[in-house]
Design a protein around this motif. Structure first.
Motif, PDB file in Angstrom:
ATOM      1  N   LEU A 207      14.422  -6.559  -1.559  1.00 42.56           N
ATOM      2  CA  LEU A 207      13.529  -6.898  -2.304  1.00 42.56           C
ATOM      3  C   LEU A 207      12.862  -5.559  -2.716  1.00 42.56           C
ATOM      4  O   LEU A 207      12.413  -5.031  -3.798  1.00 42.56           O
ATOM      5  N   SER A 208      12.127  -4.974  -1.759  1.00 43.78           N
ATOM      6  CA  SER A 208      11.302  -3.932  -1.804  1.00 43.78           C
ATOM      7  C   SER A 208      11.825  -2.448  -2.364  1.00 43.78           C
ATOM      8  O   SER A 208      11.601  -1.971  -3.178  1.00 43.78           O
ATOM      9  N   PHE A 209      13.110  -2.343  -2.027  1.00 44.20           N
ATOM     10  CA  PHE A 209      13.872  -1.432  -2.402  1.00 44.20           C
ATOM     11  C   PHE A 209      14.361  -1.504  -3.997  1.00 44.20           C
ATOM     12  O   PHE A 209      14.213  -0.578  -4.760  1.00 44.20           O
ATOM     13  N   SER A 210      14.895  -2.643  -4.557  1.00 51.35           N
ATOM     14  CA  SER A 210      15.295  -3.009  -5.824  1.00 51.35           C
ATOM     15  C   SER A 210      13.840  -2.894  -6.672  1.00 51.35           C
ATOM     16  O   SER A 210      13.890  -2.304  -7.811  1.00 51.35           O
TER      17      SER A 210
ATOM     18  N   LEU B 267       3.075  -4.357  -8.622  1.00 48.31           N
ATOM     19  CA  LEU B 267       4.099  -4.603  -7.707  1.00 48.31           C
ATOM     20  C   LEU B 267       3.477  -5.877  -6.708  1.00 48.31           C
ATOM     21  O   LEU B 267       4.141  -6.293  -5.551  1.00 48.31           O
ATOM     22  N   GLY B 268       2.374  -6.466  -7.043  1.00 47.65           N
ATOM     23  CA  GLY B 268       1.662  -7.430  -6.349  1.00 47.65           C
ATOM     24  C   GLY B 268       2.479  -8.629  -6.098  1.00 47.65           C
ATOM     25  O   GLY B 268       2.607  -9.346  -4.938  1.00 47.65           O
ATOM     26  N   VAL B 269       3.259  -9.266  -7.030  1.00 47.66           N
ATOM     27  CA  VAL B 269       4.060 -10.267  -7.019  1.00 47.66           C
ATOM     28  C   VAL B 269       5.262 -10.204  -5.912  1.00 47.66           C
ATOM     29  O   VAL B 269       5.545 -11.096  -5.083  1.00 47.66           O
ATOM     30  N   ALA B 270       5.909  -9.096  -6.281  1.00 46.89           N
ATOM     31  CA  ALA B 270       6.982  -8.814  -5.160  1.00 46.89           C
ATOM     32  C   ALA B 270       6.595  -8.669  -3.922  1.00 46.89           C
ATOM     33  O   ALA B 270       7.237  -8.918  -2.833  1.00 46.89           O
TER      34      ALA B 270
ATOM     35  N   ALA C  55       0.780  -1.322  -0.025  1.00 49.04           N
ATOM     36  CA  ALA C  55      -0.028  -0.106  -0.034  1.00 49.04           C
ATOM     37  C   ALA C  55       0.895   1.347   0.055  1.00 49.04           C
ATOM     38  O   ALA C  55       0.652   2.349  -0.702  1.00 49.04           O
ATOM     39  N   CYS C  56       1.913   1.246   0.706  1.00 48.70           N
ATOM     40  CA  CYS C  56       2.866   2.485   0.891  1.00 48.70           C
ATOM     41  C   CYS C  56       3.679   2.633  -0.390  1.00 48.70           C
ATOM     42  O   CYS C  56       3.882   3.778  -0.644  1.00 48.70           O
ATOM     43  N   ASP C  57       4.124   1.490  -0.869  1.00 47.36           N
ATOM     44  CA  ASP C  57       4.833   1.613  -2.338  1.00 47.36           C
ATOM     45  C   ASP C  57       3.953   2.143  -3.293  1.00 47.36           C
ATOM     46  O   ASP C  57       4.438   3.066  -4.269  1.00 47.36           O
TER      47      ASP C  57
END
Length: 383
Positions: A353-356, A329-332, A267-269
């Protein structure tokens, strides 16, 4: 575990900070530059010299647009009047009353306009800089504020002299010499010749370059992002500013990913990406109102061309943009959630992972918007 620690160290090396906590603190400062740093620019000078037109031009507006500062030979600003930037509300242009008017005496002018509220002053003249302008400059210097001299309506002078057979270069040199002669007791300081009706002509880019050099980093970014796109150089500066800020948003994404709250990271991403790309969209001048004005000016269907970009159309429809990136972004997000179940190293893996993922997505989409904006300049034949 070693691999994850290596990835974390790589992130810290990229940011130049020794610890994750220090990196997060630096990141918050960088993100704050885009959102909350306020820049207040005071535009002053005698009545009728084009202060209001200059204010409108910096905000990307024509004098006849809704929300534009009223213009005319008669003084319109009887009190300091703030005009917020139409798409970057943290940047404010202040149209100050003319110095030397009956209500604003030169001797008390700085106090009357509350000089402490402004980051710097633009002193505007249309014909020549006068004693009141020099008096004002000296008072600003006493208050330890920066000031810059701008000579407006240069296009009129060039046109009038061309009718007499005088070349543009000779006219500009004559104006510069006249300005410097009038201001010789002040140094003389640099003077920037501009026309508010066509910022790509004359010295506006030199003025911007000077302001960028003089302003602190946070104020400089606010200035660069708020300026209308009037040249390829201007657009490139905006692109580099956004590109450099991507890592800060990505680091924030990584920090949030370490929190053991289901769905929070995704949600934040999505919210951060939508906000970031929307700022980029407006700063690059890709919104409908800006493009309609440009299309009218150059008599070309620029708006129709921009609407061929699926990303631009998604930004126009905010809900569509959020859905687009939530799916992407769902899969990540699922993988990040699984990582958190791994003891000790799980949160580090989720952060990396989130950063990348966020960094990759933002760099790709900013590049797409930059490509569209470059096509706009090419179509409008702006160099």
């Amino acid at each position: 575990m070693a691999d994850q620690q290596d990835d974390l160290r790589a992130l810290l090396i990229d940011s130049g900070e020794p610890t994750w906590e220090r990196d997060n603190a630096k990141t918050r400062e960088e993100v704050d530059r885009l959102d909350n740093v306020t820049l207040n620019i005071a535009v002053t000078g005698e009545s009728g010299v084009g202060k209001s037109s200059f204010v409108n031009a910096i905000r990307g507006l024509k004098d006849t647009d809704e929300g534009a500062a009223p213009t005319g030979e008669v003084e319109n600003s009887m009190v300091p009047t703030m005009y917020p930037h139409p798409t970057m509300p943290n940047v404010n242009l202040w149209d100050l009353p003319g110095i030397g008017s009956s209500m604003f005496k030169a001797e008390t002018y700085m106090k009357d306009v509350k000089y402490q509220n402004y980051d710097f002053f633009i002193i505007v003249s249309a014909l020549r800089f006068k004693d009141t302008d020099m008096m004002l400059a000296n008072e600003i210097k006493k208050k330890k504020k920066d000031f810059y001299f701008v000579r407006t309506k240069t296009d009129r002078d060039v046109t009038q002299e061309e009718r007499k057979g005088v070349r543009e270069e000779a006219t500009l040199q004559k104006i510069r010499n006249n300005c410097l002669d009038n201001l010789r007791t002040l140094g003389p300081p640099p003077v920037f010749l501009i026309t508010s009706h066509n910022l790509e002509r004359f010295d506006f880019q030199e003025l911007v370059n000077t302001l960028e050099r003089d302003l602190p980093d946070n104020k400089r970014d606010a200035l660069v992002l708020s300026l209308p796109v009037y040249s390829k150089e201007c657009l490139k500066q905006k692109y580099n500013t956004f590109k450099n800020a991507v890592w800060a948003v990505a680091i924030t994404s990584g920090a949030i990913a370490t929190a053991p709250v289901p769905g929070l990271s995704l949600a934040c991403d999505v919210a951060m990406i939508v906000s970031f790309l929307t700022k980029c969209y407006y700063s690059f001048g890709l919104d409908d109102k800006t493009l309609e004005r440009l299309s009218e000016r150059v008599n070309k269907p620029i708006l129709a061309m921009v609407r061929e970009s699926s990303l631009v159309m998604a930004i126009t429809d905010k809900s569509s943009l959020a859905t687009k990136f939530a799916m992407r972004l769902g899969v990540a997000g699922v993988v990040e959630s699984l990582c958190r179940f791994v003891p000790v190293v799980g949160s580090v893996a989720a952060a990396v992972l989130s950063f990348s993922t966020t960094q990759y997505v933002l760099l790709e989409e900013v590049e797409e918007l930059y490509s569209v904006a470059k096509r706009v300049l090419e179509m409008a034949e702006l160099n």
